[in-house]
Design a protein around this motif. Structure first.
Motif, PDB file in Angstrom:
ATOM      1  N   VAL A 429       5.273   7.332  -1.693  1.00 32.01           N
ATOM      2  CA  VAL A 429       6.012   5.929  -2.355  1.00 32.01           C
ATOM      3  C   VAL A 429       5.819   4.790  -2.095  1.00 32.01           C
ATOM      4  N   ALA A 430       5.608   4.281  -0.502  1.00 27.52           N
ATOM      5  CA  ALA A 430       4.985   3.259  -0.470  1.00 27.52           C
ATOM      6  C   ALA A 430       3.879   2.490  -0.762  1.00 27.52           C
ATOM      7  N   GLU A 431       2.848   3.566  -0.340  1.00 28.50           N
ATOM      8  CA  GLU A 431       1.655   2.921  -1.099  1.00 28.50           C
ATOM      9  C   GLU A 431       2.130   2.582  -2.759  1.00 28.50           C
ATOM     10  N   TRP A 432       2.332   3.572  -3.447  1.00 22.99           N
ATOM     11  CA  TRP A 432       2.893   3.161  -5.271  1.00 22.99           C
ATOM     12  C   TRP A 432       3.883   1.956  -5.174  1.00 22.99           C
ATOM     13  N   LEU A 433       4.750   1.640  -4.490  1.00 21.20           N
ATOM     14  CA  LEU A 433       4.633   0.881  -4.755  1.00 21.20           C
ATOM     15  C   LEU A 433       4.094  -0.540  -4.009  1.00 21.20           C
ATOM     16  N   ALA A 434       3.394  -0.462  -3.056  1.00 22.31           N
ATOM     17  CA  ALA A 434       2.641  -1.658  -2.653  1.00 22.31           C
ATOM     18  C   ALA A 434       1.180  -2.103  -3.365  1.00 22.31           C
ATOM     19  N   VAL A 435       0.881  -1.309  -3.788  1.00 14.13           N
ATOM     20  CA  VAL A 435      -0.458  -1.564  -5.013  1.00 14.13           C
ATOM     21  C   VAL A 435      -0.649  -0.172  -5.717  1.00 14.13           C
ATOM     22  N   GLY A 436      -0.114   0.887  -5.403  1.00  8.22           N
ATOM     23  CA  GLY A 436      -0.033   1.928  -7.111  1.00  8.22           C
ATOM     24  C   GLY A 436       0.049   1.604  -8.384  1.00  8.22           C
ATOM     25  N   ALA A 437       1.433   1.117  -8.799  1.00  4.54           N
ATOM     26  CA  ALA A 437       2.531   0.905  -9.648  1.00  4.54           C
ATOM     27  C   ALA A 437       1.529  -0.387  -9.730  1.00  4.54           C
ATOM     28  N   ALA A 438       1.611  -1.063  -9.688  1.00  2.00           N
ATOM     29  CA  ALA A 438       0.788  -2.463 -10.426  1.00  2.00           C
ATOM     30  C   ALA A 438      -0.439  -1.933 -11.016  1.00  2.00           C
ATOM     31  N   ARG A 439      -1.156  -1.448 -10.288  1.00  2.00           N
ATOM     32  CA  ARG A 439      -2.342  -1.329 -11.111  1.00  2.00           C
ATOM     33  C   ARG A 439      -2.294  -0.319 -11.998  1.00  2.00           C
ATOM     34  N   ALA A 440      -1.587   0.533 -12.129  1.00  2.04           N
ATOM     35  CA  ALA A 440      -1.206   1.687 -12.803  1.00  2.04           C
ATOM     36  C   ALA A 440      -0.041   1.139 -14.291  1.00  2.04           C
ATOM     37  N   GLY A 441       0.831   0.345 -13.988  1.00  2.98           N
ATOM     38  CA  GLY A 441       1.048  -0.714 -14.799  1.00  2.98           C
ATOM     39  C   GLY A 441       0.455  -1.540 -15.606  1.00  2.98           C
TER      40      GLY A 441
END
Length: 444
Positions: A429-441
């Motif tokens: 989750v930490a990696e998702w919220l740091a960069v992954g969610a912005a890339r996907a969103g």
């Protein structure tokens, strides 16, 4: 420690307000005041609230007639005003991490610190492009008017840099009949695109053409600044009648608002067709200090949050596109009360909707903690859009992302300690919220 695992990840900055010419021209920043104070309304609004005239801070003053050292002294002499604010944390991070300055800022150290920053700005490693590389910025989005030619973006892209500099399509000036100079902007929109913007079909075609222009320059998102979110789907006949009234000057405020509310849905439908992510920034009453706005223009620190009704306001839009898997809508609000009551349940249901990070006044360690506590139980982590710094100040980008990553790590460690899930899940989750969610969103 979770923070250490995400601290050095690349920065994805999918929404902000830096100046694209900084990077295409790659000139040195003029001076410490121009770098840290003049463009940053977080900073000068606090000083203004304590009686410092905006002119003394270089606002509305021809750069040739500014005294940058005196401006910097104003900040230093009142540094105590920023205790407890995220602005202080961002500036201290900038001084320490970017310029290597550990001395406390004060009137007695102002000139020495000013000289150290000014000397650093003269060096090649402090030019804008070098800073993008030093900060590890993978993507940097600017916010650009619908009529912009995007020449700086093209020039930067031609340079083959490691950072992607992408525009964001902001159509307010040609979408909202209440916008200053809307009629003139509409005429210009027609000239640029060759479409007849006096007709609804021509207006749609012109907007679609400009969106395509932005996509060709790397854009992945649109942005809409909305005081009060309301959407209403109108038939073509009704919408054309309102457009006629607005162009002729016969429309009243309510009629102008109805046309804009309809056009927001038109924009959402275009996003389904061309893939641009739709950002809705709702809940700021702009320029509430009217004498200040009349004298200095917009974005001078007098924009104030307003309560919002997201359920009713977004109803027509979501019932038009919210079930479509091709739609992507990111909701930002300045009304924290709606996070748990409205936005989290909405994002936890509508496939098209994601919740943007704490915005503007709530972009702070405590604001981030409140946000995560309010939305996660209902929306989960994968319905969030990650973080964006939303800044005009280049030097604060790494500071703001560092703040987000620290707050995310603290939140997730609390979750692990409470037994909500284990450390392996927390790391994901930490990696998702740091960069992954912005890339996907943002479809980057």
């Amino acid at each position: 420690m979770l923070y250490e695992k995400i601290r050095t990840l690349p920065i994805v900055s999918p929404h902000g307000h830096t100046v694209p010419e900084w990077f295409s021209e790659n000139r040195r920043f003029e001076d410490p005041a121009e770098l840290l104070i003049v463009p940053d309304h977080y900073v000068f609004r606090m000083l203004y609230s304590q009686g410092v005239p905006l002119e003394d801070l270089g606002i509305g003053v021809d750069p040739a007639h500014r005294d940058p050292r005196a401006i910097f002294r104003h900040l230093a002499a009142r540094w105590h005003l920023f205790l407890g604010t995220p602005s202080r944390g961002w500036l201290e991070h900038t001084l320490r991490e970017v310029f290597g300055i550990d001395d406390p800022l004060g009137l007695d150290t102002a000139d020495a610190i000013y000289d150290r920053i000014d000397a650093a700005l003269a060096r090649p490693e402090f030019r804008p492009v070098a800073l993008l590389e030093r900060f590890g910025i993978e993507v940097l989005a600017t916010t650009d008017a619908a009529l912009d030619d995007l020449v700086p973006h093209a020039a930067f892209a031609a340079g083959g840099h490691g950072t992607r500099l992408v525009p964001t399509f902001r159509p307010d000036a040609v979408l909202d009949p209440r916008a200053a100079g809307w009629g003139t902007s509409m005429a210009r929109l027609g000239e640029i695109t060759g479409e007849d913007c006096t007709t609804l079909s021509g207006w749609r075609a012109a907007l679609a053409a400009r969106r395509a222009h932005f996509i060709a320059h790397g854009a992945t998102a649109t942005d809409h600044a909305i005081e009060r979110l309301e959407t209403e789907w109108l038939g073509d006949t009704t919408a054309q009648g309102l457009l006629d009234a607005c162009l002729s000057g016969r429309a009243d405020e309510a009629e102008k608002r109805r046309l804009y509310n309809h056009m927001l849905i038109e924009m959402a439908q275009m996003s389904v067709e061309d893939g641009l992510v739709m950002q809705l920034h709702a809940g700021s009453m702009r320029g509430t200090n009217r004498p200040l706005t009349e004298r200095f223009g917009p974005d001078k620190g007098a924009d104030i949050p307003l309560a919002q009704d997201w359920v009713r306001g977004a109803d027509a839009l979501l019932n038009r596109v919210g079930n479509n898997p091709a739609a992507a809508i990111i909701a930002f609000t300045l009304d924290e009360s709606v996070y748990s009551r409205e936005l989290a349940p909405m994002a936890g249901h509508w496939p098209a909707l994601r919740i943007g990070p704490p915005w503007w006044f709530h972009d702070s360690p405590n604001g981030i903690r409140r946000y995560l506590d309010a939305v996660v139980e209902t929306a989960g982590y994968w319905n969030l859009a990650g973080f964006n710094d939303d800044t005009r100040a280049l030097m604060s980008i790494p500071a703001r992302h560092d703040m987000w990553r620290r707050a995310v790590a603290a939140h997730l460690e609390d979750q692990v300690a409470a037994g909500a899930f284990g450390m392996q899940d927390a790391e994901q989750v930490a990696e998702w919220l740091a960069v992954g969610a912005a890339r996907a969103g943002y479809r980057l």
